[in-house]
Write a protein that holds these residues in place. Sequence first.
Motif, PDB file in Angstrom:
ATOM      1  N   SER A  66      31.601 -13.735  10.049  1.00 45.21           N
ATOM      2  CA  SER A  66      32.566 -12.642  10.159  1.00 45.21           C
ATOM      3  C   SER A  66      31.961 -11.362   9.609  1.00 45.21           C
ATOM      4  N   ASP A  67      32.398 -10.239  10.172  1.00 49.45           N
ATOM      5  CA  ASP A  67      31.910  -8.935   9.709  1.00 49.45           C
ATOM      6  C   ASP A  67      32.375  -8.645   8.283  1.00 49.45           C
ATOM      7  N   ALA A  68      33.563  -9.084   7.921  1.00 51.97           N
ATOM      8  CA  ALA A  68      34.086  -8.812   6.580  1.00 51.97           C
ATOM      9  C   ALA A  68      33.215  -9.494   5.514  1.00 51.97           C
ATOM     10  N   GLN A  69      32.849 -10.752   5.768  1.00 51.00           N
ATOM     11  CA  GLN A  69      31.996 -11.450   4.802  1.00 51.00           C
ATOM     12  C   GLN A  69      30.600 -10.809   4.722  1.00 51.00           C
ATOM     13  N   ARG A  70      30.103 -10.389   5.939  1.00 54.27           N
ATOM     14  CA  ARG A  70      28.779  -9.758   5.945  1.00 54.27           C
ATOM     15  C   ARG A  70      28.819  -8.457   5.170  1.00 54.27           C
ATOM     16  N   THR A  71      29.895  -7.692   5.330  1.00 52.31           N
ATOM     17  CA  THR A  71      30.026  -6.426   4.600  1.00 52.31           C
ATOM     18  C   THR A  71      30.112  -6.669   3.097  1.00 52.31           C
ATOM     19  N   LEU A 101      23.754 -14.058   4.225  1.00 46.12           N
ATOM     20  CA  LEU A 101      23.904 -13.262   5.458  1.00 46.12           C
ATOM     21  C   LEU A 101      23.554 -14.079   6.696  1.00 46.12           C
ATOM     22  N   GLY A 102      22.658 -15.035   6.556  1.00 43.46           N
ATOM     23  CA  GLY A 102      22.276 -15.838   7.718  1.00 43.46           C
ATOM     24  C   GLY A 102      23.279 -16.913   8.059  1.00 43.46           C
ATOM     25  N   ARG A 103      24.212 -17.166   7.145  1.00 37.79           N
ATOM     26  CA  ARG A 103      25.171 -18.249   7.404  1.00 37.79           C
ATOM     27  C   ARG A 103      26.565 -17.745   7.769  1.00 37.79           C
ATOM     28  N   ARG A 126      19.073 -12.509  -3.809  1.00 42.48           N
ATOM     29  CA  ARG A 126      18.553 -13.586  -2.956  1.00 42.48           C
ATOM     30  C   ARG A 126      19.692 -14.412  -2.374  1.00 42.48           C
ATOM     31  N   SER A 127      20.717 -14.686  -3.230  1.00 40.41           N
ATOM     32  CA  SER A 127      21.856 -15.462  -2.732  1.00 40.41           C
ATOM     33  C   SER A 127      22.588 -14.696  -1.639  1.00 40.41           C
ATOM     34  N   ALA A 128      22.729 -13.361  -1.842  1.00 42.06           N
ATOM     35  CA  ALA A 128      23.431 -12.570  -0.816  1.00 42.06           C
ATOM     36  C   ALA A 128      22.639 -12.542   0.477  1.00 42.06           C
TER      37      ALA A 128
END
Length: 538
Positions: A335-340, A330-332, A324-326
């Motif tokens: 950067s692509d690296a953080q999303r990955t 994702l909505g906040r 749930r935290s992940a």
Amino acid sequence: MARGIVSPMMADASIAEQEEAPLVWSARWSLTTRILAVNILAIALLAGGFFYLDTYRTRLVDTRISEMQDQLGLLDSALEAARPDQRARLIGEFTRATESRLRFYAADGRKLSDSFDHGPPTYTLRDPDLQAWQRDAARAMDRGIDWIVGAPSYPEFTEPAQDTLAAWPEAEATLRSGEAQARFRYAPERTPLLSATRVVDLETPEVMLMTLNARDITRTVRAERFRLAIVIAMVVIASVLLSLFLARTIVRPLRRLARAAVRVRLGRAREVVVPRLPSRRDEIGTLARALSDMTQALRERIDAGEHFAADVTHELKNPIASVRSAIEGLGRVTSDAQRTQLLAIADEDVRRLDRLVTDISDASRIDAQLSRASFEPVDVGLMIESMLAARCARNSQNEDRPRIAFARPRKGTTAVMGDGHRIERAIDNVIDNAISFSPAGGLVCIAATRLGDEVHVRVDDDGPGIEPSQREAIFRRFHSERPSGEAFGKHSGLGLAIARTIIEGHGGTISARDRDDGRPGASLLITLPAREGSDPTG
């Protein structure tokens, strides 16, 4: 803990339940009623003695009539031999000796003589209206017993108003046929009045009628009935007391057990004490102890279910919260690296949830599956050899994994009865646990041997070992002690718990201890009952 082995006793009990005939006519009767009914039935059979008494009375009457006819025959001979002036004295002596009454009738029906006209009566017919009530009660009882036993109905006797031959049917029959006749009647007071007839040839043919009021037969039969009634009354009292005692010793403890079972079913009390009745060594004592053990096992199973549910909730919360935290992160992030990175975390948590759900499902169903399983012969040595061959093929490229050494037993010496797939799962979980605690390049030693009536499977690792205080805790569900450096979430903590459930379901044990050779590490020992009839020497 459920057992997978279906014992002969359980099979016999199942067959007995199938073959037991249902109660039909007595299904609604209580035990007390049934006990009383059985005992009263036995008393009713004893009361059948009244039927015998009716037969006994009939025999007495027949014997008395036979005696009367013999006596008339002797009197006939005596009268023929006596002079006419001696006949009156002879008849008087005869009637006094036999307590009877003699009448003589001519062929035209006239009464020629009567012994009562020449002397005092030898018997008297009593008027029942002038007797005490006890006699009325006795006569009423006689009629009741005669009705119960189906005694023949005999006519009532009344002294004829015109004492002629026609008033006595048996005398008329004797005159016509020339043969002796007899008749049974009841006197007014309901005592037997017996009559017998005979043709005598004096100066002219005459019919001789002998009557007798056989009160002694009634007295004898009533005395025997009274004795029998006393015996039956004593038996009834003893039977009722014994029935009540038997019902008390059977029904009361059963009611106590039933009330305890109802309390267990309602579940209102946390600890319901089912009486074990230790002083009873009969079937009820066995039932009480079985119910107590069953209740204790049920309570333990309920407690285990509650603890398991709490543990499952605790174990699922962490990966769910992480996912749930992940997802929220994702909505906040931009950067692509953080999303990955967040997607990788979510993927790892989903995989962890999948492992947890799979292991939880196995752990919750394995007990029930083992209780229904059909056990077959399994050679544990060959099974481990096949497992290790498949494991080696899967991990042939991974040189960092610990090595495995297996001391192969002789073929056929390690045969057990069980579910092969489940036993393989248990041993595989133990091997996985040993590998996870062994360092890279370490050695896991496996041995399977036959010792007496048991098959022992020992798995030793090169890990840090297990503290004595933790040797029982490692078999609890979701135990979290893992080797240092292992990534979080790699194991569900259910492997050894599942292994213990499987092994105990096969009637075996699993325990942790130090290695026999004194080297660092832990040793897990599995024992299983050896298959009966297998050769321990191979």
